[in-house]
Scaffold this motif. Structure first.
Motif, mmCIF file in Angstrom:
data_model
loop_
_atom_site.group_PDB
_atom_site.id
_atom_site.type_symbol
_atom_site.label_atom_id
_atom_site.label_comp_id
_atom_site.label_asym_id
_atom_site.label_seq_id
_atom_site.Cartn_x
_atom_site.Cartn_y
_atom_site.Cartn_z
ATOM 1 N N LEU A 104 43.637 46.685 44.311
ATOM 2 C CA LEU A 104 44.978 45.465 44.480
ATOM 3 C C LEU A 104 44.356 44.706 46.056
ATOM 4 N N ARG A 105 43.814 44.544 46.740
ATOM 5 C CA ARG A 105 43.727 43.268 47.747
ATOM 6 C C ARG A 105 42.915 42.904 46.554
ATOM 7 N N ALA A 106 42.151 43.436 46.163
ATOM 8 C CA ALA A 106 40.861 41.654 45.945
ATOM 9 C C ALA A 106 41.571 40.739 44.722
ATOM 10 N N ILE A 107 42.515 41.436 43.795
ATOM 11 C CA ILE A 107 43.401 41.394 43.324
ATOM 12 C C ILE A 107 44.354 40.304 43.594
ATOM 13 N N SER A 128 44.043 38.553 46.507
ATOM 14 C CA SER A 128 43.021 37.842 47.686
ATOM 15 C C SER A 128 42.817 36.908 47.015
ATOM 16 N N ASP A 129 42.350 36.979 45.857
ATOM 17 C CA ASP A 129 41.447 36.330 44.922
ATOM 18 C C ASP A 129 42.149 35.453 43.745
ATOM 19 N N ARG A 130 42.800 35.582 43.201
ATOM 20 C CA ARG A 130 43.861 35.012 42.014
ATOM 21 C C ARG A 130 42.668 34.309 40.963
ATOM 22 N N ARG A 131 41.642 33.722 40.691
ATOM 23 C CA ARG A 131 40.693 33.266 40.301
ATOM 24 C C ARG A 131 40.153 34.530 39.385
ATOM 25 N N ALA A 132 39.579 35.410 40.007
ATOM 26 C CA ALA A 132 38.896 36.165 39.578
ATOM 27 C C ALA A 132 39.191 37.327 38.506
ATOM 28 N N ASP A 133 38.660 37.658 37.081
ATOM 29 C CA ASP A 133 39.617 38.398 36.576
ATOM 30 C C ASP A 133 39.276 40.100 36.701
ATOM 31 N N PRO A 134 41.223 40.862 37.165
ATOM 32 C CA PRO A 134 40.920 41.646 36.959
ATOM 33 C C PRO A 134 39.939 42.887 36.623
ATOM 34 N N GLU A 135 40.015 42.531 35.612
ATOM 35 C CA GLU A 135 39.255 43.349 34.893
ATOM 36 C C GLU A 135 37.478 43.118 34.884
ATOM 37 N N VAL A 136 37.157 42.954 35.815
ATOM 38 C CA VAL A 136 36.003 42.216 36.334
ATOM 39 C C VAL A 136 35.706 42.819 37.212
ATOM 40 N N LEU A 137 37.279 42.733 38.668
ATOM 41 C CA LEU A 137 36.772 43.719 39.491
ATOM 42 C C LEU A 137 37.319 44.783 39.273
ATOM 43 N N ALA A 138 38.112 45.364 38.154
ATOM 44 C CA ALA A 138 38.458 46.489 37.905
ATOM 45 C C ALA A 138 37.054 47.459 37.866
ATOM 46 N N GLY A 139 35.971 47.037 37.011
ATOM 47 C CA GLY A 139 34.771 47.849 36.906
ATOM 48 C C GLY A 139 33.714 48.390 38.479
ATOM 49 N N ALA A 140 34.180 47.372 39.553
ATOM 50 C CA ALA A 140 33.620 47.812 40.343
ATOM 51 C C ALA A 140 34.359 49.312 41.358
ATOM 52 N N TYR A 141 34.885 49.674 40.576
ATOM 53 C CA TYR A 141 36.047 50.805 41.217
ATOM 54 C C TYR A 141 35.833 52.387 40.641
ATOM 55 N N LEU A 142 35.270 52.300 38.596
ATOM 56 C CA LEU A 142 35.159 53.372 37.664
ATOM 57 C C LEU A 142 34.355 54.014 38.585
ATOM 58 N N LYS A 168 40.941 50.451 32.587
ATOM 59 C CA LYS A 168 42.435 50.215 31.816
ATOM 60 C C LYS A 168 42.842 51.079 32.831
ATOM 61 N N ALA A 169 42.177 52.620 33.163
ATOM 62 C CA ALA A 169 42.508 52.813 34.508
ATOM 63 C C ALA A 169 42.968 52.538 36.055
ATOM 64 N N ALA A 170 41.848 52.231 36.435
ATOM 65 C CA ALA A 170 42.347 51.365 37.451
ATOM 66 C C ALA A 170 42.423 50.480 38.122
ATOM 67 N N LEU A 171 43.017 49.615 37.014
ATOM 68 C CA LEU A 171 43.965 48.640 36.787
ATOM 69 C C LEU A 171 45.611 48.984 36.915
ATOM 70 N N ASN A 172 45.836 50.229 35.751
ATOM 71 C CA ASN A 172 47.279 50.916 36.124
ATOM 72 C C ASN A 172 47.309 51.624 37.611
ATOM 73 N N GLY A 173 46.075 52.139 38.162
ATOM 74 C CA GLY A 173 46.005 53.273 39.461
ATOM 75 C C GLY A 173 46.475 51.465 40.588
ATOM 76 N N ALA A 174 45.914 51.120 40.242
ATOM 77 C CA ALA A 174 46.622 49.508 41.578
ATOM 78 C C ALA A 174 47.682 49.011 41.122
ATOM 79 N N ARG A 175 48.413 48.636 39.742
ATOM 80 C CA ARG A 175 49.804 47.904 39.766
ATOM 81 C C ARG A 175 50.478 49.533 40.269
ATOM 82 N N ASP A 176 50.271 51.135 40.314
ATOM 83 C CA ASP A 176 51.411 52.446 40.784
ATOM 84 C C ASP A 176 51.588 51.720 42.177
ATOM 85 N N ILE A 177 50.370 51.571 42.851
ATOM 86 C CA ILE A 177 50.149 50.969 44.210
ATOM 87 C C ILE A 177 50.933 50.133 45.020
ATOM 88 N N LEU A 178 51.203 48.994 43.390
ATOM 89 C CA LEU A 178 51.977 47.822 43.867
ATOM 90 C C LEU A 178 53.184 47.537 43.670
#
Length: 771
Positions: free
Chosen positions: A129-132, A134-148, A156-166
């Motif tokens: 969530l902090r990465a998304i 702080s860097d709006r130009r990055a694709d969240p899908e690409v960023l999420a790949g590093a948190y599997l 999808k699960a990674a981004l849903n989790g980040a969304r739940d925190i937000l």
């Protein structure tokens, strides 16, 4: 340094229009065991002359604010124990002015059950969530790949989790919640729709089958009707902003809080997350908050309406200490009759059968004449329930049979609301152990004509039947408000120590049930009290109770003349100095205003008693033991108008106001169904609050506007102008808030109709245009 106590006193002072010193002095008195009536009447120097209304508000707010301060300390301690209390956070907590704001601040630190956001944090997704962010130009899908991981199986699960925190962070953001709440208060609309298939079952709520109006404009009685319909599962209720523009504005506020400046991949994801946060979390939170506020404000207004009506009823004009025949009408079971003497003592009871099926009219007439002659009856009180008008007609025919020149009792129709409750009560059983329950009602009807206050205090205030949705509101708050009204009314009038019942004495400042019963026991055992100071011999009645109660208790023709007045024993010395200055005997001075006219109140002020007390003593010496209630007057019902079918539009009638609601006043015109004078028909001017014009117990002249026999509705007017309300057009129908229909809270055996359908809607629309 400002203490919590100072903060409370300053806030209350601002709210009631007083100085902090006045509030502090009053709080000290209340904390010391003083009652509001005592403080209002006998401690004016200390309070600066605060009246009973200000004092009641002060006492209520004092309790609320003390609870809030206790909660503030609990929250501070909890966050401090967590090691998370910062100076900025402590300052925010200190500045919070409502419980809601305090709870908003505490949300992030409040222990809670395991949430989706907690699980996401445990799965290491907060850095995503902090990465998304702080860097709006990055694709969240690409960023999420590093948190599997084993627990986060795909992006999808990674981004849903980040969304739940937000979403959780947004839902615990006190500033955002406050802004959203303010937006909703200004823009939200409340809508109600009928549950499919419930149309017939909920016909009385038909005005709310498709209802829509601004949340901040809805009247308390409409809100209460909708809440009841929802509780009975007749309608569903929604509180939300306008679907097209309002929702977008709410989401925009959330997006602004996140900071979404552009249209980069991160911004797009965050914008969707903001929409999700509104739909699944924040809109529901706003609904709950605004529903709670609506319920609280509607309850507060309903309680205030009940309290005003109850006060008017309790302080209604007494007919006085005169022999009275009470009649509790009935058909098959007969008319219950009870004669009481001038003091309310029961002399004779009987059951009469002038109606179907027995039709013993002659026997009834003979019995009434016999009781009138034997006991010197001066008043005949007729309950206003079933068979009231028929019984009144029999009484009228009977009185015509009395010989010319013979004294004729005055017949009065009396509200019997609560009489049946009293009749079956433990108190009535103790008072009349050998009297049938049904006959006790006739006694109560007779006594409430003699002195409404003395009799009505025996009935639980909620059973007197002058409320608006009283069974729906907070029962604890309702009970407190009504008890305060009864206490203020009793002490405003004063109580005769040697004739008052235990229930009446129990309402006197400083006494209560136990001491009241002890007073009556001693009075029964030793005879009448010769002086106020003799109260100190009552077991359990100490100096404090004496101080609080003595000024409100009256002794007629006792050893001490001042005991018949409201002058407090502690101020007898001042009263005697005043009398001495007149050069006459105390008994000669009391009631003689001319003897006091040349005196200057300032000349009698001393270190203990200031100008307010001296002025009160002078007034009391002029009119000792004066009764603040109005003179007795009763409505005269029209001959031949006994049922709704006898009413015709245009008829001019006299009636008694039985209840006052936010939308108008109910009037008993003698047809077993109260008519409604809508607020727009109360006067030839704009009336915002019906209580400005009428109160319960008033005798008024009304004109019949409309009679709806199928729905048992009677529309009345008190306007002097002959022109009636305009007919509703399509625009006014759409614009006007729909009035409530159906069966409201009645009183006794009588049912009260509510707002008058299309007519009420037209009137409300017209008044809206006018204002």
């Amino acid at each position: 340094m400002t203490t919590a106590q100072d903060r409370i006193h300053r806030k209350i002072a601002t709210e009631i229009g007083a100085a902090p010193g006045q509030v502090s002095a009053t709080v000290d008195l209340l904390d010391g065991g003083a009652t509001v009536p005592f403080v209002a009447r006998y401690r004016k120097e200390a309070t600066g002359g605060l009246d009973d209304t200000q004092l009641r508000t002060l006492a209520e707010r004092l309790g609320y604010l003390r609870e809030m301060e206790a909660r503030r300390e609990t929250i501070l301690a909890s966050i401090r124990d967590q090691g998370k209390l910062t100076d900025a956070l402590a300052l925010s907590i200190a500045k919070a002015e409502t419980k809601a704001t305090l709870e908003d601040i505490y949300l992030p630190y409040k222990p809670k059950r395991r949430t989706k956001a907690m699980i996401a944090r445990e799965n290491g997704l907060e850095p995503l969530l902090r990465a998304i962010l702080s860097d709006r130009r990055a694709d969240p899908e690409v960023l999420a790949g590093a948190y599997l991981s084993e627990t986060v199986v795909d992006t999808k699960a990674a981004l849903n989790g980040a969304r739940d925190i937000l979403v959780e962070e947004l839902a615990e953001n006190a500033g955002l919640l406050g802004r959203l709440r303010g937006f909703m208060r200004a823009e939200a609309r409340i809508t109600s729709k009928v549950v499919p298939g419930k149309e017939q079952e909920g016909a009385k709520y038909s005005d709310y089958f498709d209802h829509d109006e601004a949340w901040n404009k809805i009247a308390a009685h409409r809100a209460l009707a909708i809440l009841r319909a929802a509780k009975e599962e007749i309608v569903t209720v929604e509180i939300a902003p306008e679907p097209e523009t309002g929702v977008d504005r709410a989401i925009g506020m959330i997006a602004l809080e996140i900071g979404i400046p552009g249209d980069a991949p991160g911004d797009q994801w965050l914008r969707k997350a903001a929409t999700w946060a509104w739909k699944v979390k924040l809109s529901l939170a706003m609904y709950v908050d605004l529903m709670s506020e609506l319920r609280a404000s509607a309850f507060e207004e309903a309680i205030a309406v009940f309290a005003r009506n109850l006060r008017a009823l309790l302080l209604a004009a007494p007919a006085g200490a005169r022999p009275t025949l009470g009649l509790d009408p009935g058909l098959r079971t007969g008319v219950k009759a009870a004669v009481v003497d001038a003091t309310g003592k029961v002399l004779e009871t009987a059951t009469l059968y002038p109606h179907q099926p027995r039709m013993d009219v002659r026997g009834t007439e003979a019995k009434i004449i016999e009781m009138v002659k034997r006991h010197g009856v001066e008043l005949i009180a007729i309950g206003n329930g079933t068979a009231s008008r028929e019984t009144e007609r029999v009484v009228a025919d009977t009185l015509r049979l009395l010989p010319d020149g013979a004294p004729r009792p005055v017949k009065v129709v009396v509200s019997e609301a609560g009489a049946s409750v009293y009749s079956a009560s433990e108190l009535a059983a103790r008072e009349f152990p050998d009297l049938d329950v049904s006959l006790r009602g006739a006694v109560s009807i007779a006594r409430r004509l003699q002195d409404p206050l003395a009799e009505l205090v025996k009935i639980e205030p909620k059973s007197i039947g002058v409320g608006q949705y009283q069974h729906d509101v907070d029962q604890r708050k309702l009970g407190q408000a009504l008890e305060a009204v009864v206490e203020d009314a009793v002490n405003a009038v004063g109580v005769d120590l040697n004739t008052a019942s235990a229930p009446l004495l129990a309402r006197v400042s400083g006494l209560g049930t136990r001491l009241a019963e002890a007073i009556v026991e001693q009075r029964d055992a030793l005879g009448a009290f010769a002086s106020r100071k003799a109260l100190l011999k009552v077991p359990g009645l100490g100096p404090k109770a004496f101080e609080q109660s003595a000024g409100f208790l009256r002794i007629r023709d006792g050893e001490e003349p001042l005991d018949a007045s409201s002058v407090h024993p502690e101020a007898y010395g001042v009263a005697r100095r005043i009398v001495k200055a007149c050069g006459r005997d105390l008994r000669a001075i009391m009631g003689d205003g001319t003897a006091l006219q040349r005196l200057r109140a300032e000349d009698f002020v001393d270190d203990r008693f200031g100008l307010p007390t001296v002025c009160d003593i002078l007034v009391e010496l002029e009119k000792p033991g004066r009764d603040p209630r109005p003179g007795f007057k009763t409505a005269s019902f029209a001959d031949g108008v006994e049922e709704m079918k006898d009413l015709k539009p245009g008829m001019l009638l006299e009636g008694t106001v039985t209840n006052v609601a936010a939308f108008g006043a109910f009037v008993d015109i003698g047809v077993h169904q109260d008519g409604l004078v809508h607020v727009s028909q109360l006067a030839d001017r704009f009336v915002k609050d019906p209580h400005e014009v009428v109160k319960a117990g008033d005798v008024v002249k009304v004109r019949v506007l409309e009679v709806d026999l199928p729905r048992k509705r009677i529309a009345l007017s008190m306007r002097k102008q002959t022109s009636d309300a305009p007919q509703p057009d399509s625009a006014s129908k759409k614009a006007a808030p729909k009035p409530r229909r159906g069966k409201p809270e009645g009183s006794g055996k009588r049912s009260q109709g509510n707002e008058t359908g299309a007519l009420g809607a037209a009137l409300q629309a017209a008044m809206k245009k006018k204002t």
